[in-house]
Design an enzyme around this catalytic site. Structure first.
Site, short mmCIF file in Angstrom:
data_model
loop_
_atom_site.label_atom_id
_atom_site.label_comp_id
_atom_site.label_asym_id
_atom_site.label_seq_id
_atom_site.Cartn_x
_atom_site.Cartn_y
_atom_site.Cartn_z
CB CYS A 43 -0.94 0.00 1.21
SG CYS A 43 -2.00 1.46 1.28
CB CYS A 48 -3.81 2.24 -1.92
SG CYS A 48 -3.15 1.55 -0.41
CE LYS A 51 -3.41 1.60 -7.53
NZ LYS A 51 -4.68 1.61 -6.77
CE1 TYR A 178 -7.13 -1.77 -5.91
CE2 TYR A 178 -8.12 -3.96 -6.02
CZ TYR A 178 -7.14 -3.11 -5.53
OH TYR A 178 -6.18 -3.59 -4.68
CB ILE A 179 -5.05 -2.72 -10.02
CG1 ILE A 179 -5.00 -2.97 -8.50
CG2 ILE A 179 -3.67 -2.30 -10.52
CD1 ILE A 179 -4.09 -4.10 -8.10
CD GLU A 182 -7.84 2.46 -8.08
OE1 GLU A 182 -8.68 2.64 -7.17
OE2 GLU A 182 -6.72 1.92 -7.88
CG HIS A 437 -28.69 23.31 -1.02
ND1 HIS A 437 -28.79 22.51 -2.15
CD2 HIS A 437 -28.87 24.59 -1.45
CE1 HIS A 437 -29.03 23.28 -3.20
NE2 HIS A 437 -29.08 24.53 -2.79
CD GLU A 442 -28.24 19.22 -1.71
OE1 GLU A 442 -29.31 19.55 -1.15
OE2 GLU A 442 -27.53 20.02 -2.37
#
Length: 448
Positions: A43, A48, A51, A178-179, A182, A437, A442
């Site tokens: 990591c 991560c 990255k 996901y790697i 990304e 807001h 929201e």
């Protein structure tokens, strides 16, 4: 005097191993840790953290593409990959130093070399020294899986992509996780021509299909070329240094680099676990019980090497629970329900709990509330990209089963939304909350 040199010897100084070691030391244990590469693990060193820094750089590139809409007039622009690469690696080195400081401040002995198991209570360092320990913890993580095809040696894994000399003009990314997504988004935003090759027609299988479909639509609109039902058969290095990729059809593709992001493998090869009678699982993982204990009573394992949930925060929780259980007289386990996760694509997507498909299979009748909207930030962007938030609830009680979203800052919003799912709240709790807001978050309390 103890019959062992250490109360705990940890192999692997990633997030799980470091957390376990320092907590065990805080409980009064005499602890040592061995790491053959760099402190911090995947990591921090090649995952991560660096990255995510590249993600921020690529987000800036996207905003820089339309400064006039913000009222800015900017002169000549240029991008220098080595500057970004070196800046990121400088911060990785800083973080590595912090990990070392943490271990030192807790009086954990650190060995910067490989260690292997030689028995239930012994390990051997690469230097030849054999060390005894009452307990051994395996926290060696995982490594990229590299397929076996002609020319695979010319391809990069996620370990090497951070260190390339030049930004590739043309990049092929093989994988649908996901790697892959990304890195495809990062280099696309930084100006590379990106092609994604996936062996099926599905990517990001763990995420809600409708959210993934939205991500695909946006990614293709940004110029990423997706080749579904495709598989790399061979890669040939040409005389000019470029790579010719054979996907099994008539037209070969020529690119500067090929990134293989086809999953990860538990890092157990050559660890000597058989010397302690530990048999590995089908994927090479170390089977453990709920208290992270292996089939050998004195040896434990946490993190990706167990192939349970391969996420850094999970490894940290497991390491902490292990140390409290074994050395803190406080038996603890990790609850793996409702773990939030995200893909830092552009825009990012995030999810927690059951997807709509999973919920219908498990509960039968469910309700789905959603908001399909254009985030205010995207008004400045020439791309008409829309966000999508979904809440899946049990039909009668309206207990929230899952929340899924895509849009700017989705991971930041999801962290708080995950608390509601973990707590077992109902949609009514969101309905009763007044909106903040104007914000994207929201939309979660305005779902219809």
């Amino acid at each position: 005097m103890s019959e062992y040199e250490y109360d705990l010897f940890t192999i692997g100084a990633g997030s799980g191993g470091v957390r376990a070691s320092r907590i065990a030391a805080a409980h009064g244990a005499k602890v040592a840790i061995a790491e053959e590469y760099r402190l911090g693990g995947t990591c921090v060193i090649r995952g991560c953290v660096p990255k995510k820094m590249l993600v921020y750089a690529s987000m800036f590139a996207d905003d820089l593409s339309h400064p006039e809409n913000y009222g800015w007039t900017i002169g000549e622009k240029s991008f220098d990959w080595p500057t970004l690469r070196d800046f990121v690696q400088k911060d990785v080195t800083r973080l590595e130093g912090l990990y070392g400081n943490t271990l030192e401040s807790h009086e954990v002995d650190t060995f910067s070399e490989r260690a292997v198991v030689t028995g239930p209570n012994s390990v051997k360092l690469a230097s030849g020294r054999e060390i005894t320990a009452r307990n051994i913890l395996i926290a060696t993580g995982g490594r990229p899986h590299m397929p076996d095809f002609p020319g695979a040696e010319h391809c990069l894994s996620s370990n090497e992509i951070f260190h390339v000399e030049d930004k590739p003009k043309c990049l092929m990314v093989a994988g649908g996780g996901y790697i892959a997504m990304e890195f495809a988004a990062i280099f696309n935003a930084l100006g590379s021509e990106v092609t994604v090759v996936n062996r099926t027609d599905r990517i990001l299988r763990a995420y809600d299909e409708q959210i993934v479909d939205r991500m695909l639509h946006i990614a293709m609109g940004r110029g990423i070329d997706f080749r579904m039902h495709s598989l790399i058969e061979s890669v040939e290095k040409l005389d000019d240094g470029r790579l010719e990729v054979d996907l099994g059809d008539a037209n070969k593709v020529t690119v500067d680099q090929v990134l293989i992001a086809a999953g990860r493998t538990p890092n157990t090869e050559g660890l000597g676990l058989d010397n302690a009678g530990i048999e590995l699982g089908k994927k090479g993982e170390i089977p453990v019980d709920e208290y992270n204990r292996t089939s050998c009573p004195s040896i434990y394992a946490v993190g990706d090497v167990t192939d349970r949930v391969a996420l850094t925060p999970v490894a940290i929780r497991e390491g902490h629970a292990f140390a409290d259980t074994v050395f803190g007289d406080n038996p603890r386990t990790v609850n793996y329900d409702a773990i939030p996760s995200a893909v830092f694509s552009q825009p990012p997507l995030a999810g927690v709990g059951l997807t709509e498909t999973e919920a219908r299979k498990q509960y039968g009748n469910v309700k789905v509330y959603s908001s399909d909207f254009r985030p205010m930030k995207n008004i400045f962007n020439p791309h008409a990209e829309r966000g999508l938030y979904k809440m899946v609830v049990e039909e009668v009680s309206e207990k929230i089963l899952g929340i899924h979203m895509i849009g700017p800052e989705s991971p930041e919003i999801m962290q708080v939304a995950a608390v509601a799912v973990k707590a077992g709240l109902t949609k009514q709790a969101f309905d009763d909350t007044i909106a903040l807001h104007p914000s994207m978050a929201e939309e979660l309390v305005l779902l219809k």
